[in-house]
Design a protein around this motif. Structure first.
Motif, PDB file in Angstrom:
ATOM      1  N   TRP A 101      50.100  77.524  39.093  1.00  0.00           N
ATOM      2  CA  TRP A 101      49.278  78.425  38.728  1.00  0.00           C
ATOM      3  C   TRP A 101      49.707  79.737  39.055  1.00  0.00           C
ATOM      4  O   TRP A 101      50.875  79.808  39.986  1.00  0.00           O
ATOM      5  N   ASN A 149      53.616  72.108  34.251  1.00  0.00           N
ATOM      6  CA  ASN A 149      54.323  72.021  35.667  1.00  0.00           C
ATOM      7  C   ASN A 149      53.420  71.916  36.876  1.00  0.00           C
ATOM      8  O   ASN A 149      53.950  72.097  38.022  1.00  0.00           O
ATOM      9  N   TYR A 158      46.994  78.984  34.346  1.00  0.00           N
ATOM     10  CA  TYR A 158      47.660  77.638  34.821  1.00  0.00           C
ATOM     11  C   TYR A 158      48.686  77.466  33.783  1.00  0.00           C
ATOM     12  O   TYR A 158      48.680  77.558  32.594  1.00  0.00           O
ATOM     13  N   ASP A 159      49.823  76.677  34.293  1.00  0.00           N
ATOM     14  CA  ASP A 159      50.900  75.926  33.513  1.00  0.00           C
ATOM     15  C   ASP A 159      50.604  74.630  33.737  1.00  0.00           C
ATOM     16  O   ASP A 159      50.947  74.002  34.910  1.00  0.00           O
ATOM     17  N   ASN A 163      52.523  81.612  28.007  1.00  0.00           N
ATOM     18  CA  ASN A 163      52.851  80.216  28.256  1.00  0.00           C
ATOM     19  C   ASN A 163      51.601  79.643  29.413  1.00  0.00           C
ATOM     20  O   ASN A 163      51.811  78.760  29.785  1.00  0.00           O
ATOM     21  N   LEU A 164      50.739  80.605  29.816  1.00  0.00           N
ATOM     22  CA  LEU A 164      49.520  80.323  30.838  1.00  0.00           C
ATOM     23  C   LEU A 164      48.401  80.082  30.173  1.00  0.00           C
ATOM     24  O   LEU A 164      48.007  80.881  29.150  1.00  0.00           O
ATOM     25  N   ARG A 206      61.467  81.135  34.022  1.00  0.00           N
ATOM     26  CA  ARG A 206      60.065  80.498  34.081  1.00  0.00           C
ATOM     27  C   ARG A 206      60.816  78.798  33.762  1.00  0.00           C
ATOM     28  O   ARG A 206      61.642  78.626  33.134  1.00  0.00           O
ATOM     29  N   PRO A 230      56.019  79.446  37.000  1.00  0.00           N
ATOM     30  CA  PRO A 230      55.162  79.297  35.829  1.00  0.00           C
ATOM     31  C   PRO A 230      55.701  80.726  34.971  1.00  0.00           C
ATOM     32  O   PRO A 230      55.065  80.869  33.788  1.00  0.00           O
TER      33      PRO A 230
END
Length: 222
Positions: A21, A18, A14-15, A122-123, A60, A79
């Motif tokens: 996913w 924003n 998940y991001d 980032n996730l 991204r 993402p």
């Protein structure tokens, strides 16, 4: 996993910034992308989805496409960085798929990942961002249900008999299969809704009480 009745699959990343996913394939070269149920409820019932073309390179955080509903217009942000290799044309024809099935039929695009080692930083897994998701749900006043509503009825300070008359009038105008989210503060609403459902043959999919308010999800059956 469920957080305040909102579903978040445990096998994707998940991001949270924003509301999107990424489902990264085993070879770590490609990923399916979509929106979370939070963004689906913020936007309301979607009427238009536009997607960037296959072959487009997206960084991204940049726009992968746009969402529109009668109450919302917004950007879907990627993402990860990469090139679009496939888009889900089904959601262009049926935007509501992104509301009804955001993690399955309502996916947006498949991307070829530029740099998996960098992008994955980032996730987050749902376990690691559980508290953040719960905070976002509370902040945006999200109430998730088993079926995404096509219509909303807020009947505060209205007697249940009058509310049911208005509900019958609405159901006469809408399509079979459509779903109504009804909110009432009548203390007898839960009992009256069960009786009404049995008498009319309309489906009462879900009943939930939050504070002094009853939330009902009704599906038109005939």
């Amino acid at each position: 996993m469920k957080i305040n009745h909102c579903i978040f699959p445990g096998d994707i990343l998940y991001d949270t910034e924003n509301f999107v996913w990424a489902d990264i394939e085993h070879d770590k070269r490609k990923a399916n992308i979509g929106i979370t149920s939070i963004l689906g409820y913020i936007s309301g019932k979607l009427s238009v989805i536009k997607l960037r073309q296959v072959g487009s390179y997206i960084e991204r955080g940049k726009s992968l496409g746009t969402l529109e509903s009668p109450r919302y217009f917004g950007v879907v942000r990627a993402p990860i960085s990469g090139r679009i290799i496939e888009v889900n044309y089904a959601i262009i024809d049926q935007p509501e798929l992104a509301n009804d099935s955001p993690y399955a039929e309502g996916w947006f695009a498949k991307m070829e990942i530029s740099n998996i080692e960098e992008e994955i930083k980032n996730l987050q897994t749902i376990e690691s961002c559980y508290e953040k998701m719960a905070t976002l749900i509370q902040k945006h006043h999200i109430i998730c249900f088993g079926a995404f509503p096509d219509y909303e009825m807020f009947q505060i300070g209205v007697e249940c008999a009058a509310t049911l008359t208005k509900l019958d009038e609405l159901l006469e105008k809408i399509t079979i299969g459509n779903v109504v989210h009804l909110v009432s503060d009548d203390t007898t609403a839960d009992l009256e809704m069960v009786r009404w459902s049995e008498q009319t043959g309309q489906s009462l999919l879900e009943t939930r009480k939050e504070g002094s308010l009853f939330h009902f999800i009704v599906k038109k059956m005939k």
